[in-house]
Structure formats: structure tokens, C-alpha cells
Design an enzyme around this catalytic site. Structure first.
Site, short mmCIF file in Angstrom:
data_model
loop_
_atom_site.label_atom_id
_atom_site.label_comp_id
_atom_site.label_asym_id
_atom_site.label_seq_id
_atom_site.Cartn_x
_atom_site.Cartn_y
_atom_site.Cartn_z
N CYS A 96 0.98 -1.16 -0.07
CA CYS A 96 -0.08 -0.11 -0.03
C CYS A 96 0.89 1.25 -0.12
O CYS A 96 1.51 1.64 -0.84
CB CYS A 96 -0.80 -0.04 1.08
SG CYS A 96 -2.33 0.94 1.16
N HIS A 202 -3.77 -5.86 1.02
CA HIS A 202 -3.10 -6.15 2.29
C HIS A 202 -3.11 -7.52 2.85
O HIS A 202 -3.68 -7.68 3.67
CB HIS A 202 -3.80 -4.97 3.33
CG HIS A 202 -3.66 -3.67 3.38
ND1 HIS A 202 -2.44 -2.92 3.53
CD2 HIS A 202 -4.38 -2.75 3.01
CE1 HIS A 202 -2.25 -1.86 3.52
NE2 HIS A 202 -3.60 -1.51 2.73
N GLU A 204 -1.27 -8.59 4.83
CA GLU A 204 -0.99 -8.77 6.13
C GLU A 204 -2.31 -8.80 7.12
O GLU A 204 -2.13 -9.10 8.32
CB GLU A 204 -0.11 -7.76 6.73
CG GLU A 204 -0.53 -6.32 6.84
CD GLU A 204 -0.73 -5.60 5.29
OE1 GLU A 204 -0.69 -6.25 4.39
OE2 GLU A 204 -0.45 -4.37 5.42
#
Lengths: 239, 961
Positions: A96, A202, A204
Site C-alpha cells: 500500500c 493487504h 498482512e
């Protein structure tokens, strides 16, 4: 095998540093969050690191353009060292805002503009790892990756996306509806050697099953974003 | 003066801002026909001796050749240029100065702006209208046709002195006049007490003292109405409304309450040594005047409340109330913003702050009613988490008074008193200075500094309404403090002492620090780049002393400041609601009614807003606001659970102002019940729930309005006692009225928002409304009656003369919720949804949408079809249970269930007496206002399957257990 040391680089306004740190830890690394300014003062941290992540967020509040100022901070203080880090083949990932930083530093090709519809958007997407990619982060991942996007400036722009794909540098494409108008549905790209990955979504935020919107059906573990980090940490361990 | 340069930057691809202006212009009735009718560019102004090489370097930094084109030439075309008013924080300019420093360029000043160009056939009047209504905000910006000259350095000179305000010997009328001129918003009795106090100490007050008292004693800060002694016409006097709520909490005596109605937020501890800080705030008046800034700083303020009680913020909630977006322009009073602009600004403001600070905005709602047209409501909540929390018990004499974070400017002055006055057409102008400007990045850095630094301070509070006067004033209560205003870091020079002391500049916290810990805190601040200023010390003499250049400008005993205000005495006329009168409705086509309800703005999907908020960050969102197979159906509660934790917490919201118009007490009870249903339905424990109350009301000096408020507090208390769910914090925002150009006062409907925070014992055992398995039984819990007053059916079809009653409390509900929780814990519940607006039919439709499965209903809960389908009776839920578990489920529920039908594979909703409706038609009605999830891929995109969400796999049998 001991956990390879990993750095998560943050700037003022970075906000997914802890999320990235958790993902790296679950993938087997030993992550430390460090501010870019602190890193410039203690460059040995970068020399010792086996993996670098640049986390998402709004460094400098996105003023003057997402990632622009943090990229300048890094290049002024650490430009040569970062290039050396990449040249030695150690894995680096920018997610990002981190992806925006990596394009601004020219460590990755292309640029990221405002979403075509002009809004910040948060929703889950499906990513197809590209089998033809040289990227070490996506290597061998057969299932699509599910994870959220959360950005306002994620429209990937590149003058010749076909050439980029032929060079093996398109690592991930949106399989679900292209959420931001990125050229050729590109969600993530790598450098020519394949050790640096930048992506807008994302992964994560999908490292344990419960995070998936459909986890109550209990059948999404094949699509964990954690797979990317496991690849990265594995490569770091071999360095 | 160094030379000035200007760089104009345009995007190569279409600038989405131009499209946004075009869309908004259409909505205002000023169509811009061709796409070329409007263009937008960014302006960068630089002051400094720059040679060609330096300018190339800057250009290279600021302009990405793949995205933008930049030019140092001043554009020759016509255009309007917008820049900030002098003194307004320009973050981009600050970043630019930092960049110039990194690049080694001699830049002495920077400013930014933007340029809007309209096509030839947009006339000047229209262009000016568009700039004023859509593009710029006169409260913080200025503009000019042609080329604008920005202010590089705000200049100003302060006298540094306080002004003495003579009040000794003045008559009451003269005092009231002083109050009006200075906009003190104090009652006559309060002015008299102040006059008496200064008479006793033998001098007149300074302007600093008077303003400080006005802020501290404002409705906004002191909650005069909630603390007033109220005589009611039913003969039952109330000691105070806040006392009633507190007494309930004391009576419930829940072991999980660690702190209630004290300090910045309520504290609960559900498990281990984890505590949660809970707070919800309103930011209504500022959002009416400057929607973006008002909502933005509303979120910022409530996050600081949580930070101000030593908890790490983890989630944000927002409940927004707007006028109908299709209100004709002619119906918007002069001086007020159009509801559509308010809505866009508010939502942008919430999104901007939450997204940038890095907190998930997870729970909320949007309500529309003409009553909110000029007076939007913005409720923002924040939840924080801590481990091993103990209450800071300082400050102690000798501790330093330390302010951290943003600099102080003229922004937000007199916000507390502004919020306590009724608005009118001139509010936008006079309130200019009271608008606050947020900077989420500065607040993010404050979080970084303060979380983990809990042992470096003895007391902490945020700078909110009233600024330093309120923060330092509150902390000094019973201790005393001596501070020097010259030490306060300013954004620009020229602030008078009272302005420095009263400014509500955002992103500031005040901490009390033992001198031995100061160096460590300063190091921490330096690491994160947060400014720290030492203003003075806490003294122990119980006097608040404020100095400017060493000279006292304020000397007040903290006793008088905090306890000197006379208790207000008020009179209330209690409402006389209709109770126990059951009246049905007749409608021709119940199928059409269902579709109309699903597409009613209050019920229809809020996806367009939800997707603008980052609800994923921190990775802890386990049940999202949108759920289901295609993530396009509404959840009941949301659940937050740290990815590495086993337990979590649920957030549920209850609000129904339309009930409040008819029966405020039943409305309040119903709001608590709805919040309870929402958390129970998702898997939370009904015996571990804490509540927040937020009242937004009209002018309480009108006796009937106060009576409605008293009745609502009665309802809150009754519900809290029934559910053993204590209130731990709350906030009231009164005077939500607007005097229109017609001279009439327009009040908001009585709006109470209840937030429930509940313990989720097992974060892997959650339930949503998503229908899961064809063949499963659908079971209705609760009792259905013909209760339609304030219903959404009435909002659509109009109210009949014979209204009947608002849904009444159900005394069996607490036991029902406990049993349902047990059933969920036993794994008997496949899906569950509460019944609220639109009743059973809407709830079933939403479950079908969530699961993209059908339902066949064979039994109805009432002989009356319309009541069965659309009544909004309280305390009801639909539960999906497998046929084989039905007997066990019945046992767990102690028999009180009604099997009404089953889940089907047919993708249709079948209701007795109603035409069969396709699930896709239900979904289309519900998603009526949803902006498509993504742009249509342009020709450069490769053709892909284009699924809208993550359900790309082939359908599989559900195997969730």
C-alpha cells in the site's frame, strides 16, 4: 534455524506497521519496527536485516502525494544502502503506502495514481499470483490470495504493461473486479530480479483464519495472505 | 522578500475531483454538459531564491511524469483559485518545507492551493455558486477569479494583556447584555454568582477569567441540564438526570465496571487483565457549519478521550443523522448547507480521520429525517484497550504541566459555548473561528508517544472543548496550578492571552509529569517528532493561576471554578404517550411494502459509506458491518477480536428517533433493547454488557422538550435495570435547533443513541444473519403485537389518525437473551438476526440476501398479516436451527419458541399472503443506492471474470461446524 531479522520501516503516519510485523512474525521472521529517520541514524540495522518491509498507512498524511515524502526521506538518508540491499537479492516488500514509496524511489517500475472513481475504498479482493512472474514472494502459490484493499491512490499506471508481464514483473493481478482502475488489473509488481514486491492490497490482514469475512464457513485457509510472507521469510532465511 | 514561484500540477488522466464537482453541480441543478466543462489543478507556491537546477529538482520531486504534468508558468486561461485563509494549517506546505530541507534547497516559505477552471459556457454567476457551494469552504478558505496570492507567513501582534471587564455594580440587564455581546451562553443566575464572587474578592474579572468560566460552565462542558434539579408536572421531581443514570449503575453493581461516569471514558474489564475504555461523543454544531472539519475533529476528539484515560484506541463507531439528500434547494433555509453537501462532508471527515490515524471504523448507522436538514447529528465513538490498567491518581503538587502534540492557533475558539447556542443563518459566519481543523497524523504520533508511556505521567487529559482552560482547569481541581501562556507553542503570532487559553486547536494532550520523569518523556517525544511544552506546575494551593509574560491574567480558586456554578432548576412537562392501544395498518400489496421498506434510506444498504472506511486495519475485525455470501447484507453487531486472542468484544447500536416522537420513554427502552439484541445475536454474553448513552435533543428550556428528555432517561434506567447492563459513560448535546429565515425554530427529533459493548467469550463462535443450510428450521423468538407508532411502515405510507402505540418493553427479554446465548455457545445456532425497522419481513429478507438462499414461511406470529410482517415489536430475533437440533434448542429456550418456516434452496422468499419474491429482487431493492463497487474496467483492462467479492470459488456445501 533461527528466525531471520526483519525490519518494518515506518514514517510519520504509517499505520499498518504492527499488522505487517505480526504477519512476518507468524511467517517465522524476527521483525523490528523502525522509523525511517531512526534507520538513517543507525544504518547498521539495515545491514543486519535479512528482509525489509515498508508498511502501509498515510506517511506525512499523503500530503503532496502518497509516499512521496517518505520516499525522499529514505533516498536522502539511505538511498545507496537500500539499492545495495536490493542488489544482494534480499527480499523486500512494500504494501500500500509502502508500494507507493517503492515506486517513488524507482526501486519498482510504474506509478500509483488516484483511484479512478476518486474515492478511498476498503473491500476484500481476490488476487491471482502470476505463474510467469519472477517474484520470489509469490513463487509456487497456486491458490488465489484473499485480502482487503484500503486505499485512495492505488491505480497502477505503467506505459507498457505487456512488456512488464513478459519480463516476469507482474506478480499479482486482481481476479475480482478491478477496484481502482489499475492498468491490466495489476495489483502487485516486482523488480527485474524478483526480490522486491510492491502491492496495494493487504495480505498482512489475512494471516489467521478468523480474519476472513467468510471464516464461519471455514474453507478459506488455502487463500491466506500469510503464504506471501512465508515465501519472503524462507528466502530471507536462505540469504 | 525572496522571489516567489508557482507550480501548477495537472493529472494526465481524468482528475476524479473534476467528476465530483460535475456530479455535485448536477445535484444543485447546474448541469455541466461536457466533461471539459470543469478542470482541476493543484497549486504549489514557493518562496525562495531558486535557480534553474533547484526548480528542476523540485519539479522532479513534486511531479510524477507517469501521472502528472507540472508547469512553472502562470496559466493564461480563466480560472478560480482557492487557498487557505491566513493562519489555517496547511499540512502540504509544512511537508514541502521539510522536503526542501531534505533536498538542500533555500526555500523560505510555502503554500498550497487549487485551481478550478470552468468551460466557456458556464457563466460567472454559476461558476461563483459552484465554488462557494461545492469547491471551497469560506470558513477556512478564500478564493479569487484569476491568480491568487497566498499568505506565506501569517503575521500578527498580540498585546499580551488581559482586558478587565467591569461588572461590579452592573444591573442584571446589563450583565445579561455583557453575556450576549461576548457570547458567554451563561444563565442570568450564573452571571450574578460571578458578579458576587468578584465582588467578594474586590475586583473585576479579566476577559480570560470570564471566558474560562463561560467555557467551564457551558452546557457543553458542565451539562447543566443533566445536572439540573427538575420539577415535573407529574409531581415526581428528579434530583438530576445524570444522577438517575449513575444510580442505576451503582444499583446494578456489575463486577466488570472499573470506572463509570468519571474522567474521559467509562472503563470495563471482561476478562483477564484486559480493560476497555468506552466513549461516544457528539459533534453536531461544528458539522452543520463545516461538515468535513466538524466530523473530522469529532472523531479526533473521541479518540483523545480514550487516550486521555490511558487506553490504546482500537475501534471507531459513527452514527450520522442527515436531512434527506433529495431535499429541494428551496427547502434549505438561507445560511444552511444542503443536506447532501453535509452528508458528503461528514462522511469524508469521518473517513479521513479514521483511515489516516489507522483505526477501523466498524459500527454505525445513518438515519435520514427532514428534522436533521439544518442540524445534522454526528455521533462518534471510540473503544480503547489496555492491559493491567490502573487509574492515574495525580496530579501531585510539584508535577509539571506538560502539553503535548499540535500547536495552538485561533481555530476552535469558543467551541463549547458555540455548541450551547441555537444556530441561525449567521452561525456560519460568526462561528468561523470555532471551526476546528483536524490533523490525524499528529494524533497518530500522540498515540505512539503515549501508549507505553503510562508510567511517565501521573495524570492525563485531552484538550477538547475549552482547550487548555478546560484541560488544565480540570486537572487542577483540588490541587491548583500556575502556568505561563508564553510557553504554549503557537501556529502563528498574534494570539491574545484569552485566545491561547481558550483555543480548541486539535491534537493536544495535557499530562502531569513528575520532574524526574520529564527528560524521558521529552526523549520519547523527540523520537516520534511530537512537540512538548512545559507550561508550569501543579501547586497544591488550590488556585489556578495563568500568566502572560509573567503577569497573572487569571487567578481563580479551583473550588469556585468547578463548584461555584449554581444548580439549574428546571421545569418539565411530561409527555402523555398512547400505551396499550393496538392498532394495525392496512396495505394493499405487502410484497411491494417489503420492497419499499428494503429500499427506504434508513434500512437500505449503507455499503457506499462503509466501503469508504477502513474497517480492516489492525486485523481484528471478526464480524464486519457488511456480512454474507456477497458481503452485501447488514450485520447486527460487529465483533473485534485481536487476531492472536481467543476472546473479543461486540459493539451494538440502538436508535429510533421516530418512536421518540410518540413515546420517548418506550423509545429509550427500545434503543437499549436494540443494542442488546445486536450484541447477543452475534454471540456476546448478555450478562456482560456495558452501555453508553448519547442524547441529541432540542432546547431543554422548553418544558415539553425537557419532559421528553426526562421520559427518555426514565426509559434508559428501566432498561438498564432490566438487563443488568450498566451505563458507564454518556454525553448529551442539547440545543440542536435552528432558527430559520421564517423565524420558526426547527428542532431535531429526540435522538438517543445507545451503544452496547459486550464480552464475546469465544471469538471463534460467532453468528451472523447469513442463512446457511437449506432445510434448517427458522425460529422466531419473542412476541409480536400490533405496534406501529413510529414504525418505518408509517414513514412510507404515512401515519393514520389512530396511531396506536409504540412497541412496548418485553419483560421476558432478559431471560430470552440469556437462553439464546447458551444456545449459541452450544453451537445450535446457524444464523441469527434481530427484528428492528421493518419488522419480520425485512429481517427475513436481509437473511435471504446474506445467504443468497430462500426461505419459506408457513406460520405467522399474529393473526393480523400486516402486524406479523411489519410490526416493530421489541425483543424479537429469528434463529436458524437444524431440524435435528430443534428439540434441544427448544429445551435451551425453555419452550418459548415458534417455528415459522425453513431455509430453502429456491432463491425466493415465500411469505403467507404475499406474492413470492426473488432473493435477487430483495437484494436489488436493498442495494438501491449502492455505488457500483468499482469503475467499469476501461479498454486497457484485460477481461477477467469480474467477481465482486471473495466468493469466487464454486459453491460448496456449508460445513461451518
Amino acid at each position: 534455524m533461527s528466525a531471520p531479522p526483519a525490519l518494518v520501516i515506518a514514517g510519520p503516519g504509517t499505520n499498518r506497521d504492527k499488522d505487517l510485523s505480526l504477519a512476518l512474525a507468524l511467517a517465522g521472521a524476527d521483525p523490528t519496527i523502525v522509523l525511517a529517520t531512526e534507520l538513517a541514524e543507525h544504518p547498521h540495522l539495515l545491514r543486519e536485516a535479512r528482509l525489509v518491509g515498508i508498511a502501509g498507512g498515510f506517511s506525512y498524511g499523503d500530503s503532496l502525494g502518497a509516499g512521496r515524502m517518505l520516499a525522499l526521506d529514505l533516498m536522502v538518508g539511505l538511498g545507496d544502502m537500500l539499492k545495495e540491499f536490493v542488489a544482494t537479492g534480499r527480499p523486500m516488500i512494500g504494501i500500500c503506502n509502502g508500494f507507493q514509496v517503492l515506486t517513488r524511489t524507482k526501486l519498482l517500475p510504474g506509478a500509483l495514481g488516484h483511484n479512478a472513481h476518486g474515492r478511498f475504498e476498503c473491500r476484500w479482493v481476490v488476487l491471482d499470483p502470476q505463474p510467469a512472474s519472477r517474484c520470489l514472494w509469490t513463487k509456487g502459490i497456486e491458490h488465489p490470495i484473499h485480502c482487503p484493499i484500503a486505499h485512495g491512490e492505488g491505480r497502477y499506471v505503467h506505459p507498457d504493461p505487456d512488456l512488464l508481464a513478459e519480463a516476469g514483473q507482474v506478480a499479482l493481478r486482481y481476479r475480482s473486479t478491478n477496484p481502482n482502475g489499475s492498468v491490466a488489473d495489476i495489483a502487485g509488481v516486482c523488480n527485474a530480479s524478483g526480490n522486491v514486491l510492491g502491492l496495494m492490497p493487504h495480505p498482512e490482514n489475512f494471516v489467521v483464519g478468523r480474519q476472513h469475512p467468510h471464516h464461519l464457513r471455514g474453507r478459506e485457509l488455502d487463500n491466506l495472505g500469510l503464504r506471501l510472507f512465508q515465501n519472503g521469510v524462507e528466502a530471507a532465511a536462505e540469504m | 522578500m525572496a522571489p516567489r514561484h508557482r507550480l501548477t500540477i495537472r493529472t494526465i488522466d481524468a482528475d476524479p475531483r473534476a467528476a465530483a464537482i460535475s456530479t455535485a453541480a448536477h445535484q444543485l441543478g447546474i448541469p455541466l454538459d461536457s466533461p471539459d466543462d470543469v478542470a482541476v489543478a493543484d497549486l504549489i507556491f514557493i518562496e525562495g531564491d531558486l535557480d534553474q537546477a533547484a526548480m528542476t529538482k523540485l519539479h522532479g520531486f513534486l511531479v510524477d511524469p507517469l501521472l502528472q504534468k507540472g508547469s512553472w508558468n502562470t496559466p493564461a486561461t480563466l480560472g478560480t483559485e482557492v487557498t487557505f485563509l491566513p493562519g489555517v494549517t496547511d499540512n502540504a506546505a509544512a511537508t514541502l518545507l521539510h522536503a526542501a530541507d531534505q533536498l538542500g534547497l533555500a526555500v523560505t516559505g510555502a503554500a498550497t492551493g487549487r485551481r478550478v477552471e470552468f468551460g466557456d459556457h458556464v457563466d460567472a454567476d454559476h461558476a461563483e455558486q459552484l465554488i462557494e457551494r461545492i469547491v471551497a469552504n469560506p470558513v477556512i478558505e478564500r478564493w479569487t477569479a484569476g491568480h491568487i496570492e497566498p499568505t506565506f507567513h501569517a503575521a500578527g501582534k498580540s498585546t499580551g494583556n488581559a482586558e478587565t471587564v467591569p461588572i461590579a455594580g452592573r444591573s442584571l440587564d446589563e450583565l445579561v447584555q455583557i453575556g450576549v455581546v461576548r457570547k458567554l451562553a451563561l444563565d442570568p443566575e450564573e452571571l450574578q454568582v460571578i458578579q458576587q464572587h468578584f465582588g467578594d474578592i474586590g475586583r473585576d474579572p479579566t476577559d480570560v477569567e470570564l471566558e474560562t468560566l463561560a467555557q467551564t460552565w457551558s452546557e457543553h462542558c458542565a451539562h447543566k441540564t443533566f445536572r439540573a434539579h427538575i420539577s415535573t408536572d407529574d409531581g415526581e421531581d428528579r434530583a438530576s438526570l445524570i444522577g438517575m443514570l449513575r444510580n442505576c449503575t451503582d444499583a446494578i453493581d456489575a463486577p466488570f465496571v472499573k470506572s463509570a461516569f468519571v474522567g474521559n471514558a467509562g472503563i470495563v474489564g471482561f476478562h483477564d487483565d484486559v480493560t476497555l475504555a468506552l466513549k461516544a461523543e457528539t459533534h453536531n454544531h461544528p458539522s452543520a457549519v463545516e461538515p468535513f472539519g466538524g466530523a473530522n475533529t469529532g472523531v479526533g476528539g473521541v479518540i483523545r478521550d480514550v487516550l486521555g484515560i490511558a487506553h490504546r484506541p482500537v475501534a471507531i463507531t459513527d452514527i450520522l443523522c442527515f436531512g434527506p439528500p433529495d431535499t429541494p434547494l428551496t427547502d434549505v433555509p438561507h445560511g444552511a448547507l444542503h443536506p447532501r453537501r453535509i452528508r458528503e462532508g461528514v462522511i469524508d471527515g469521518v473517513a479521513d480521520y479514521g483511515n489516516k490515524i489507522g483505526l477501523p471504523t466498524v459500527a454505525g448507522g445513518i438515519l435520514y429525517d427532514p428534522g436533521y436538514t439544518t442540524n445534522p447529528l454526528v455521533f462518534a465513538g471510540c473503544i480503547g484497550s489496555a492491559r493491567g490498567w490502573t487509574l492515574h491518581d495525580g496530579p501531585f503538587p510539584g508535577d509539571r504541566v506538560i502539553v503535548l502534540g499540535g500547536r495552538t492557533g485561533r481555530d476552535g475558539i469558543r467551541g463549547a459555548t458555540f455548541s450551547s447556542l441555537t444556530m441561525d443563518a449567521t452561525t456560519g459566519q460568526v462561528a468561523g473561528a470555532s471551526v476546528q481543523i483536524g490533523d490525524p497524523i499528529v494524533e497518530k504520533l500522540l498515540i505512539d508517544v503515549l501508549v507505553g508511556a503510562e508510567d511517565l505521567y501521573t495524570a492525563i487529559t485531552d484538550c477538547g472543548a475549552g482547550g487548555l482552560s478546560s484541560a488544565v482547569g480540570e486537572m487542577a481541581e483540588g490541587v491548583g496550578a500556575d502556568v505561563e501562556l508564553d510557553q504554549v507553542p503557537l501556529k502563528y503570532p498574534g494570539l491574545e492571552p484569552w485566545e491561547v487559553w481558550l483555543s480548541e486547536a486539535q491534537e493536544r494532550m495535557v499530562v502531569a509529569v513528575d520532574p524526574s520523569k520529564l527528560a524521558e518523556l521529552a526523549d520519547r517525544c523527540a523520537y516520534y517528532g511530537v512537540e512538548l511544552a512545559d507550561l508550569g506546575q501543579f501547586t497544591g494551593d488550590e488556585v489556578l493561576t495563568v500568566r502572560s509574560g509573567g503577569t497573572p491574567v487569571l487567578e481563580l480558586s479551583t473550588g469556585f471554578l468547578h463548584d461555584g456554578r449554581p444548580q439549574r432548576r428546571m421545569t418539565a412537562t411530561m409527555p402523555q404517550p398512547i400505551r396499550g392501544t393496538y392498532v394495525s395498518r392496512s396495505i394493499d400489496d405487502p410484497g411491494l411494502a417489503l420492497l419499499r421498506l428494503l429500499s427506504h434510506r434508513n434500512i437500505a444498504s449503507k455499503a457506499s459509506t462503509i466501503h469508504r472506511y477502513d474497517h480492516e486495519i489492525l486485523g481484528a475485525t471478526a464480524v464486519r458491518p457488511l456480512i454474507g455470501r456477497l458481503s452485501d447484507a447488514p450485520a447486527d453487531g460487529v465483533v473485534i477480536a485481536d487476531p492472536t486472542d481467543t476472546a473479543g468484544f461486540a459493539i451494538g447500536i440502538g436508535a429510533n428517533p421516530w418512536w421518540g416522537l410518540h413515546d420517548p420513554e418506550a423509545m429509550a427502552y427500545g434503543a437499549v433493547d436494540e443494542a442488546m439484541r445486536n450484541v447477543v445475536a452475534v454471540g456476546a454474553d448478555p450478562d456482560q454488557v456495558a452501555l453508553l448513552d448519547n442524547f441529541s435533543w432540542g432546547d431543554p428550556r422548553r418544558e415539553s422538550t425537557l419532559g421528553e428528555l426526562v421520559a427518555a432517561v426514565d426509559g434508559c434506567c428501566a432498561a438498564a435495570m432490566a438487563y443488568r447492563a450498566p451505563f458507564v459513560s454518556g454525553k448529551d448535546s442539547l440545543n440542536n435547533e435552528y432558527t430559520g429565515s421564517d423565524g420558526e425554530r426547527h428542532s431535531v427529533p429526540p435522538t438517543l443513541v445507545i451503544t452496547a459493548i459486550a464480552h464475546v467469550p469465544d471469538a471463534d463462535l460467532l453468528v451472523t444473519p447469513e442463512l446457511a443450510q437449506p432445510g434448517n428450521a427458522l425460529v422466531l423468538l419473542g412476541t409480536t403485537s400490533r405496534e406501529f407508532a413510529g414504525s418505518h411502515l408509517d414513514l412510507i405510507y404515512g401515519e393514520p389518525d389512530d396511531l396506536g402505540c409504540v412497541p412496548a418493553p418485553d419483560p421476558d427479554a432478559p431471560v430470552r437473551y440469556r437462553h439464546l446465548h447458551q444456545a449459541i455457545q452450544e453451537g445450535l445456532v446457524w444464523s441469527c438476526h434481530d427484528l428492528s425497522e421493518g419488522g419480520l419481513a425485512v429481517a427475513l429478507a436481509e437473511m435471504c440476501i446474506a445467504g443468497r438462499l430462500g426461505a419459506e414461511i408457513t406460520e405467522l406470529p399474529h393473526d393480523d398479516l400486516v402486524a406479523s410482517l411489519f410490526s416493530e415489536s421489541q425483543s424479537r430475533l429469528i434463529v436458524e436451527v437444524s431440524q435435528s437440533d430443534l428439540a434441544r434448542f427448544r429445551d435451551v429456550m425453555h419452550g418459548s419458541i415458534q417455528v415459522i418456516g425453513s431455509v430453502t434452496q429456491d432463491d425466493v422468499l415465500v411469505l403467507p399472503g404475499v406474492r413470492t419474491i426473488d432473493v435477487e429482487d430483495l437484494a436489488d431493492a436493498f442495494n438501491r443506492e449502492v455505488v457500483p463497487p468499482a469503475p467499469t474496467p476501461d479498454e486497457t483492462s484485460s477481461a477477467t471474470t469480474g467477481d465482486q467479492d471473495v466468493s469466487d470459488e464454486p459453491d460448496q456445501e456449508s460445513d461451518r461446524r
